[in-house]
Design a protein around this motif. Structure first.
Motif, PDB file in Angstrom:
ATOM      1  N   SER A 297       0.828  -1.206   0.000  1.00  0.00           N
ATOM      2  CA  SER A 297       0.000   0.000   0.000  1.00  0.00           C
ATOM      3  C   SER A 297       0.860   1.253   0.000  1.00  0.00           C
ATOM      4  CB  SER A 297      -0.917  -0.002   1.228  1.00  0.00           C
ATOM      5  OG  SER A 297      -1.575   1.243   1.373  1.00  0.00           O
ATOM      6  N   TYR A 298       1.876   1.289   0.858  1.00  0.00           N
ATOM      7  CA  TYR A 298       2.684   2.500   0.985  1.00  0.00           C
ATOM      8  C   TYR A 298       3.612   2.684  -0.207  1.00  0.00           C
ATOM      9  CZ  TYR A 298       0.869   2.085   5.702  1.00  0.00           C
ATOM     10  OH  TYR A 298       0.032   1.955   6.777  1.00  0.00           O
ATOM     11  N   ARG A 299       4.100   1.591  -0.769  1.00  0.00           N
ATOM     12  CA  ARG A 299       4.930   1.701  -1.973  1.00  0.00           C
ATOM     13  C   ARG A 299       4.116   2.328  -3.104  1.00  0.00           C
ATOM     14  NH1 ARG A 299       6.354  -3.182  -2.257  1.00  0.00           N
ATOM     15  NH2 ARG A 299       4.676  -3.894  -3.601  1.00  0.00           N
ATOM     16  N   GLU A 300       2.882   1.873  -3.293  1.00  0.00           N
ATOM     17  CA  GLU A 300       2.041   2.404  -4.364  1.00  0.00           C
ATOM     18  C   GLU A 300       1.706   3.870  -4.127  1.00  0.00           C
ATOM     19  OE1 GLU A 300      -2.344   1.659  -6.450  1.00  0.00           O
ATOM     20  OE2 GLU A 300      -1.728   0.449  -4.726  1.00  0.00           O
ATOM     21  N   ARG A 301       1.293   4.206  -2.906  1.00  0.00           N
ATOM     22  CA  ARG A 301       0.928   5.590  -2.619  1.00  0.00           C
ATOM     23  C   ARG A 301       2.142   6.521  -2.750  1.00  0.00           C
ATOM     24  NH1 ARG A 301      -3.159   3.055   0.365  1.00  0.00           N
ATOM     25  NH2 ARG A 301      -5.060   4.310   0.638  1.00  0.00           N
ATOM     26  N   CYS A 302       3.292   6.090  -2.267  1.00  0.00           N
ATOM     27  CA  CYS A 302       4.488   6.919  -2.375  1.00  0.00           C
ATOM     28  C   CYS A 302       4.829   7.177  -3.837  1.00  0.00           C
ATOM     29  CB  CYS A 302       5.661   6.245  -1.669  1.00  0.00           C
ATOM     30  SG  CYS A 302       7.191   7.203  -1.733  1.00  0.00           S
ATOM     31  N   ALA A 303       4.752   6.141  -4.668  1.00  0.00           N
ATOM     32  CA  ALA A 303       5.065   6.318  -6.086  1.00  0.00           C
ATOM     33  C   ALA A 303       4.092   7.289  -6.748  1.00  0.00           C
ATOM     34  CB  ALA A 303       5.028   4.963  -6.795  1.00  0.00           C
ATOM     35  N   LEU A 304       2.803   7.180  -6.415  1.00  0.00           N
ATOM     36  CA  LEU A 304       1.821   8.095  -6.990  1.00  0.00           C
ATOM     37  C   LEU A 304       2.118   9.538  -6.587  1.00  0.00           C
ATOM     38  CD1 LEU A 304      -1.451   6.035  -6.402  1.00  0.00           C
ATOM     39  CD2 LEU A 304      -0.445   6.596  -8.623  1.00  0.00           C
ATOM     40  N   MET A 305       2.462   9.737  -5.312  1.00  0.00           N
ATOM     41  CA  MET A 305       2.731  11.099  -4.859  1.00  0.00           C
ATOM     42  C   MET A 305       4.032  11.637  -5.447  1.00  0.00           C
ATOM     43  SD  MET A 305       2.758  12.670  -0.993  1.00  0.00           S
ATOM     44  CE  MET A 305       0.989  12.402  -0.836  1.00  0.00           C
ATOM     45  N   ALA A 306       5.086  10.822  -5.451  1.00  0.00           N
ATOM     46  CA  ALA A 306       6.362  11.280  -5.989  1.00  0.00           C
ATOM     47  C   ALA A 306       6.262  11.558  -7.481  1.00  0.00           C
ATOM     48  CB  ALA A 306       7.445  10.244  -5.701  1.00  0.00           C
ATOM     49  N   ASP A 307       5.541  10.725  -8.224  1.00  0.00           N
ATOM     50  CA  ASP A 307       5.352  10.966  -9.656  1.00  0.00           C
ATOM     51  C   ASP A 307       4.595  12.273  -9.886  1.00  0.00           C
ATOM     52  OD1 ASP A 307       6.654   8.609 -10.232  1.00  0.00           O
ATOM     53  OD2 ASP A 307       4.832   7.474 -10.684  1.00  0.00           O
ATOM     54  N   ALA A 308       3.572  12.514  -9.077  1.00  0.00           N
ATOM     55  CA  ALA A 308       2.804  13.753  -9.218  1.00  0.00           C
ATOM     56  C   ALA A 308       3.662  14.968  -8.880  1.00  0.00           C
ATOM     57  CB  ALA A 308       1.567  13.697  -8.324  1.00  0.00           C
TER      58      ALA A 308
ATOM     59  N   VAL B  94      -3.810   8.890   2.497  1.00  0.00           N
ATOM     60  CA  VAL B  94      -4.604   9.639   1.533  1.00  0.00           C
ATOM     61  C   VAL B  94      -5.148   8.684   0.463  1.00  0.00           C
ATOM     62  CG1 VAL B  94      -2.571  10.214   0.148  1.00  0.00           C
ATOM     63  CG2 VAL B  94      -4.615  11.634  -0.014  1.00  0.00           C
ATOM     64  N   PRO B  95      -6.430   8.783   0.106  1.00  0.00           N
ATOM     65  CA  PRO B  95      -6.972   7.895  -0.932  1.00  0.00           C
ATOM     66  C   PRO B  95      -6.186   8.008  -2.233  1.00  0.00           C
ATOM     67  CG  PRO B  95      -8.741   9.057   0.208  1.00  0.00           C
ATOM     68  CD  PRO B  95      -7.456   9.672   0.668  1.00  0.00           C
ATOM     69  N   ARG B  96      -5.929   6.873  -2.870  1.00  0.00           N
ATOM     70  CA  ARG B  96      -5.130   6.879  -4.093  1.00  0.00           C
ATOM     71  C   ARG B  96      -5.697   7.840  -5.135  1.00  0.00           C
ATOM     72  NH1 ARG B  96      -5.359   2.028  -1.823  1.00  0.00           N
ATOM     73  NH2 ARG B  96      -3.509   0.670  -1.708  1.00  0.00           N
ATOM     74  N   ARG B  97      -7.028   7.847  -5.289  1.00  0.00           N
ATOM     75  CA  ARG B  97      -7.666   8.677  -6.319  1.00  0.00           C
ATOM     76  C   ARG B  97      -7.535  10.163  -6.018  1.00  0.00           C
ATOM     77  NH1 ARG B  97     -12.373  10.282  -4.020  1.00  0.00           N
ATOM     78  NH2 ARG B  97     -13.110   9.055  -2.237  1.00  0.00           N
ATOM     79  N   LYS B  98      -7.151  10.513  -4.771  1.00  0.00           N
ATOM     80  CA  LYS B  98      -7.041  11.908  -4.380  1.00  0.00           C
ATOM     81  C   LYS B  98      -5.600  12.438  -4.421  1.00  0.00           C
ATOM     82  CE  LYS B  98     -11.260  13.226  -2.966  1.00  0.00           C
ATOM     83  NZ  LYS B  98     -11.920  14.487  -3.375  1.00  0.00           N
TER      84      LYS B  98
END
Length: 401
Positions: A290-301, A370-374
């Motif tokens: 979960s945290y790997r995915e969320r971190c990647a989404l935030m860092a990419d953004a 934080v929700p992934r979609r957000k």
């Protein structure tokens, strides 16, 4: 009261939420990964078969049934869990307060890795201790400067007994001290007769599953280790532990008992039951994923929104909960945090992690809950706030100009 001293013992407002606010502030775990049906069944069985014990006061010890669960967690990072020297706490925060009260005296200086978890500095100040930033270099805490700092403080008449660290996926930076540097720091602590306080909520949350050897594994008689179930199970149970050196066990246990009187037998029983039936592997892997995915989404953004042409920089962490943004020109990040709040996204400005204002140019972003979609929307709102001059600075410039 010691809380009346300056600077005050304050905590940031981490868990407040508004209707349209996307919170990147509080370090909340992603409890969607918990197998709630399984936990509910285990709790029901525990209350049905042993409720008169589980809901009663109990002795101030880590329950015998829970010791294997603690030992399993610590062994994953090379740590040693001696049942005789384990002290129950209601999470690491109580452990920090117990350490400060038991091992320090009002007026003592405690060296602190910075930027620092504000709950730690608040606990130290409440106990009357004086936090002092330990020097760092590009690899983290600097053992050479540690020697110099302690010698200078002691020459000036200060009592220095303790060094506080959050060495793995640190809150707020996400940084980890390498093992050779840990060994060098412990060597300095032995020379200086310092106790090292190791606060380790995030050590098992490396995105790739690797771990880093604990300070406690390298020198269990020099290190007071604070562990918690809040980040690898659930914070609502308020359960953790101190792994104490044998010669400090009595003092720490006495203060812990004064603070809490009795640990929660229900919480300890629930954790022991979960571990005995399911172990930790699956749950920890779910958290890591979960945290790997969320971190990647935030860092990419962040890369897309702030990666070029802005004064903000950061590094992707290898685990934990947090991304740490810094302003290249050392501008105060507080006005930017307020501008972000006006746009509906909450972050924690670096001043909360400072001892004397030394990290005011930082912003902590928490990706764990934080929700992934957000996430992309949150970073978009944040970047809009970070790429304009905050109104407070514009007003100052107009008056000055």
């Amino acid at each position: 009261m010691w809380t009346d001293t300056r600077p005050p013992a304050e905590m940031p407002k981490l868990f407040e939420r508004g209707a349209d606010v996307i919170s990147l502030a509080g370090g909340l775990p992603d409890l969607d990964v918990l197998p709630l049906d399984e936990i509910s069944a285990q709790l029901g069985r525990l209350v049905r078969l042993g409720g008169r014990l589980a809901l009663q006061y109990t002795t101030p010890h880590v329950a015998k049934a829970l010791v294997p669960a603690v030992a399993d967690l610590m062994a994953r990072e090379g740590g040693l869990a001696d049942a005789d020297n384990l002290i129950p706490t209601s999470g690491s925060q109580m452990g920090l307060t117990a350490v400060a009260l038991a091992l320090g005296s009002p007026g003592d200086t405690i060296l602190t890795q910075t930027p620092a978890y504000p709950g730690a500095t608040a606990a130290f100040r409440t106990a009357g201790l004086l936090p002092y930033a330990a020097a760092e270099d590009a690899e983290g805490l600097d053992p050479v400067e540690l020697r110099r700092t302690v010698q200078e403080l002691r020459s000036a008449g200060h009592t220095v007994r303790l060094l506080y660290t959050n060495p793995t996926f640190q809150n707020p930076t996400g940084a980890t001290l390498a093992v050779p540097r840990r060994a060098a720091i412990l060597a300095a602590c032995r020379e200086l007769d310092l106790l090292l306080v190791e606060d380790n909520p995030y050590g098992l949350l490396g995105f790739d599953g690797t771990t880093t050897t604990l300070f406690q594994a390298l020198d269990p008689e020099r290190v007071v280790y604070l562990g918690t179930f809040s980040k690898i199970f659930a914070p609502g149970l308020r359960s953790g532990w101190i792994a104490a050196p044998a010669h400090l066990r009595h003092d720490l246990a006495r203060v812990a008992e004064i603070i809490s009187l009795s640990p929660s037998a229900l919480a300890q029983g629930a954790l022991a039951a979960y571990h005995s039936r399911s172990g930790w592997d699956t749950l920890i892997d779910r958290y890591r994923d979960s945290y790997r995915e969320r971190c990647a989404l935030m860092a990419d953004a962040l890369d897309a929104e702030l990666g070029t042409g802005t004064p903000w920089h950061w590094q992707r962490p290898g685990g934990g909960f947090y991304l740490w943004l810094r302003h290249r020109d050392r501008a105060d990040a507080g006005p930017y945090a307020r501008a972000a709040a006006d746009r509906g996204v909450s972050v924690v400005p670096g001043g909360h992690f400072s001892i004397d204002g030394e990290h005011a140019d930082g912003l902590r972003l928490c990706f764990s809950n934080v929700p992934r979609r957000k996430i992309a929307e949150a970073v978009g709102r944040l970047s809009a706030a970070l790429t304009e001059t905050p109104s407070e600075q514009r007003e100052f410039a107009e008056v000055a100009g």
